[in-house]
Structures are given as C-alpha cells and as structure tokens.
Design an enzyme around this catalytic site. Structure first.
Site, PDB file in Angstrom:
ATOM      1  N   HIS A  63       0.932  -1.346  -0.003  1.00 55.87           N
ATOM      2  CA  HIS A  63      -0.079  -0.063   0.056  1.00 55.87           C
ATOM      3  C   HIS A  63       0.829   1.216   0.025  1.00 55.87           C
ATOM      4  CE1 HIS A  63      -3.519   2.173   0.178  1.00 55.87           C
ATOM      5  NE2 HIS A  63      -4.260   1.717   1.095  1.00 55.87           N
TER       6      HIS A  63
ATOM      7  N   ASP B 186     -10.282  -7.950 -18.849  1.00 53.83           N
ATOM      8  CA  ASP B 186     -10.698  -9.202 -19.648  1.00 53.83           C
ATOM      9  C   ASP B 186      -9.265  -9.806 -20.072  1.00 53.83           C
ATOM     10  OD1 ASP B 186     -11.103 -11.345 -21.272  1.00 53.83           O
ATOM     11  OD2 ASP B 186     -12.190 -10.055 -22.836  1.00 53.83           O
TER      12      ASP B 186
END
Length: 474
Positions: A189, A409
C-alpha cells in the site's frame, strides 16, 4: 517450485497450493535505466507503512477450453493458462518494474529512518492454487459463505507495508474453482493507491488478452516525484520509526461483509432527492449514496443522539494539485476528508444535508490543503494504523465507481465480480465499485454482525437496493 501445502477452512473447503514462482520483469530495465533504480517515497506513501498490503481479486467463469471431459486435457490446459498468466505478468512488470523491487530502510546518522523503493527486479510472487468444492455461485450468490473462503484466495494476509523491505511488493494468486477462476493481487500500500492498483490490473489484463504489449490501450505508468520539488525534501527522515512499529496483530471484533448493489434507477432517485432537499445540482450520485449509507449505518447502530459520528472518504488529489498529476502516476495521492456530527443531528437533518456536508468536504480538498498536508507531515511524520478507526462510529469510503473493473478481460471474458481481501478491514469500511451494469454502483460493506443484521431488516434501506449479492463473516 512445486508445493503440496493444503489448507482446510472451517467449513471444510480445501485450498491446495500447487506451485509457487517468482516472476521477474521480462527484460530487466534496471540494468540500462540507472536513473529509475531509486524512487523516493512521499508523505502520502510513508504514512501507510503500517497499513496492510492492499488486496483486490477478480472472479471469472472458467474458460470454455478448460471444460473438457477427458481427464488429462483439463490439467494440460490449466497449466497452459497458468504459464500464459506468468508470461504476461512478466511483460507487465517490465512496464511496472517498481513492483518487482523492494523497499529499503536507511538508518540515518541523526537517529532517524528513511525509506526508498529500490527497483532491483527481484520479482513478484505467483501462486497457482485450487479450491476444491467452491463454485462461482458460492462466492457471489450464497448469503452464508464464510469470508475466510475468499480470504484464502489472497496471499500475504496480515503483512504490513513496511515489511516490503524483505517481502515482495506484489503477490498474485490464481485459484481454480470448480467452474471459475479467481485472480487476486496483493500489493504494497505504500507503493500504490487504488488508482495505481487498478491501472496495473487493466494493463496486465490488456497484455494477457492481446498476448503482447504491441496493442496496449493503457498509458504507461509515471514514476517521477518532481511535483514535490520546492514543497518537501526527499528522503523524509522519520524519528523513532522502530518505536512506532505495531507489535502483534490487531484482533478486531467479529465483522460481516455484504455487497449492496444500487441499480441505476435507485441511484438517480437518491441523487435527485439529495439535490432537491438542498436546492442545488452539485451533489453527485456517489455523494448521495455515501450520505444514504452513512445515515442507514448510523440508524442501525442504534447509537445515542449525543454520540459523535464521522463519515470519511478517500479523495484522489491527482487532478486537484497544481500542476496536475497524470492519472497514471504510480503512488499514493489521497487525502482523507472527514465530516463530523452527532448521531442525533445526522438522523434529524436527513439525506440532503448529509450529502451536502460530504460534497463540501470533498470540495475543501484543494491544492493548498494538499501542499499543507505534505509540508506538515514531512515536519512531523505520523504513520497511521488501521486500528485507530475501529470504534464503531465511523463510515469510511474508499474505492471508486469510476474504476474500470469490468474491462479486465484476460482473454476469456469479462469478470463476474470484484472482491477485496481481509486487509485493512474494520467496522464501517466501505468499498465503492462500479456495478456490472451501466450506472449501477456496488458498495462492499464491512460492519458488525448486529449492524449488518439490522441493515438487512431495515425496509427503508433495503428498498433502495436491487440484489443483495453476498453476506460473509470475517
């Protein structure tokens, strides 16, 4: 490296770790690009050193070519798919090469500590796993799925970002389900916020779908820190860093998660209502939903009228600071806006008022506020801890319905859904995502079991939803 490690969850679901690999950039850029071997961490990055790694995962239907009746063929096909994902991850790390590096901790002569990102190409972790007995429907449709099933699809649970000095900054787990594939990413992070995380996923899926970087539709990431010139001096020296390191893992009270889906029509109604109540057109759909959830959560927590409650939100500063940062900037650029009031005042004033306070708070995150934060933090570094939010009175929204979740995708179709892992969860944490239909917005809510039960029995709240997707226990 092959592994026979097998983990059994409380409900009997077994997750078997089939193989573990280290994925390095296809071409090691650090050998010929010496100017980018070292990237300094900013105040926005450093304040998250004690946060867990971020975790986001995408659920897919299993590719058609893996549905085979012959016993040996599916095994060969899944290995081919795993090899393809490894190869395309390597190509992606050539572009996002800092994610293949490690953090470096420097002990300074003035008894302070500093950090920088060393782009040394050590690589990311990649795990191929299988969850026997788990289906796509178990993840998205069944209200009683324990969350530790989904948690087992993620790596590095409980790891804090400062531990990137010895651990990979990126870990990927690809888990086979009976009829699906779950691709999870766990990312340091202190290196990336939600925008950078999604930019990486969009780029990897683009490369996987096309088989190469030749037709990449995503812009390349930007790593420079020149925007801080004249504002703060890097590297920043952190006094008493070692004294601030959390000892032991924070044990949070039992929590439940549920994804609340707001259809386009209901979103429009809430937005119109909020604006009409305040005689304005400036309240956005997201702000109206945040106000709606804040009110609903507070009402169902059954707090006394004089208890202080807060609504906080992560505000990206990329397009707010001057000069503007490109959206593809790799790093953290978030300020946290906070609205405070009492439970009684919030419930009395209603949706329009709550949404308007959120609107004003977001608008107040100006370039001047960003510069003030950066300068103040550099003078007096304060590293945040997730546990400081876990008091049962706050509602905090991260994520964004603008993220291109369903564009990921990898070559066999769009995702069914997105899920986050165990990291950085507390009572009141909300993650906003786009829904799978145009104009629909999903909120992944993490609440106490009592509040979650009350929310699902609250007719006023539930009538604003379309489908309640999942309920799970942490």
């Amino acid at each position: 490296m092959m592994s026979s490690l097998q983990i059994e969850n409380k409900n009997g679901t077994q997750v078997r770790f089939i193989s573990t690999s280290t994925i390095q950039p296809k071409n090691d850029r650090q050998n010929h690009d010496l100017t980018t071997q070292r990237i300094e961490l900013t105040p926005w990055d450093l304040r998250l050193l004690f946060f867990n790694y971020s975790q986001q995962g995408l659920l897919f239907h299993k590719p058609k070519h893996l549905h085979c009746e012959q016993e040996e063929e599916p095994k060969s096909n899944i290995i081919s798919l795993i090899d393809h994902l490894k190869a395309t991850l390597s190509r992606t790390l050539e572009i996002f090469y800092p994610l293949a590096g490690r953090l470096v901790l420097v002990e300074n002569h003035d008894k302070t500590s500093s950090f920088f990102l060393h782009c040394n190409g050590e690589g990311a972790e990649f795990v191929h796993a299988a969850a026997h007995g788990v289906t796509v429907a178990d993840v998205v449709n069944t209200p009683d799925v324990p969350n530790h099933v989904v948690d087992s699809f993620f790596l590095m649970n409980g790891v804090l970002s400062y531990q990137g000095i010895s651990k990979p900054l990126l870990a990927v787990q690809v888990t086979e389900l009976l009829d699906g594939i779950f691709i999870s990413c766990t990312m340091n992070h202190s290196i990336a916020d939600g925008s950078s995380f999604m930019h990486f996923l969009n780029t990897w899926s683009d490369i996987s779908r096309n088989g190469s970087c030749d037709q990449l539709s995503q812009p390349y990431p930007v790593f420079g820190r020149q925007y801080l010139d004249g504002i703060v001096d890097l590297p920043i020296h952190i006094p008493f860093f070692h004294d601030q390191i959390p000892h032991g893992r924070l044990v949070s009270p039992p929590l439940q998660q549920r994804v609340f889906r707001f259809p386009k029509q209901k979103v429009a109604v809430l937005k119109a209502k909020a604006n009409a109540e305040m005689n304005t057109n400036n309240i956005s759909a997201l702000q109206a939903l945040m106000g709606h959830l804040w009110i609903s959560i507070t009402r169902n927590r059954h707090l006394k009228d004089d208890v202080e409650v807060a609504c906080s939100m992560a505000v990206s500063m990329r397009q707010r600071i001057q000069p503007r940062l490109p959206e593809e900037h790799l790093g953290n650029t978030v300020l946290h806006g906070v609205v405070r009031t009492t439970a009684g005042e919030l419930l009395k004033n209603g949706l329009g008022w709550a949404a308007w306070q959120i609107n004003k708070t977001i608008a107040s995150q100006t370039p001047e506020e960003a510069i003030k934060f950066l300068k103040d933090w550099a003078k007096s570094p304060k590293i945040a801890k997730v546990g400081q939010f876990a008091d049962g009175t706050i509602s905090h929204t991260a994520g964004s319905p603008r993220f291109n979740v369903y564009g990921n995708d990898f070559g066999w179709g769009r995702p069914i859904s997105i899920r986050s892992g165990l990291a950085n969860k507390f009572d009141g944490k909300l993650m906003a995502y786009p829904g799978d239909e145009q104009g629909c917005i999903d909120f992944e809510a993490c609440l106490s079991p009592e509040t979650m039960q009350a929310m699902t029995e609250d007719e006023e709240f539930m009538k604003t939803l379309s489908i309640n997707l999942t309920r799970s226990s942490l």
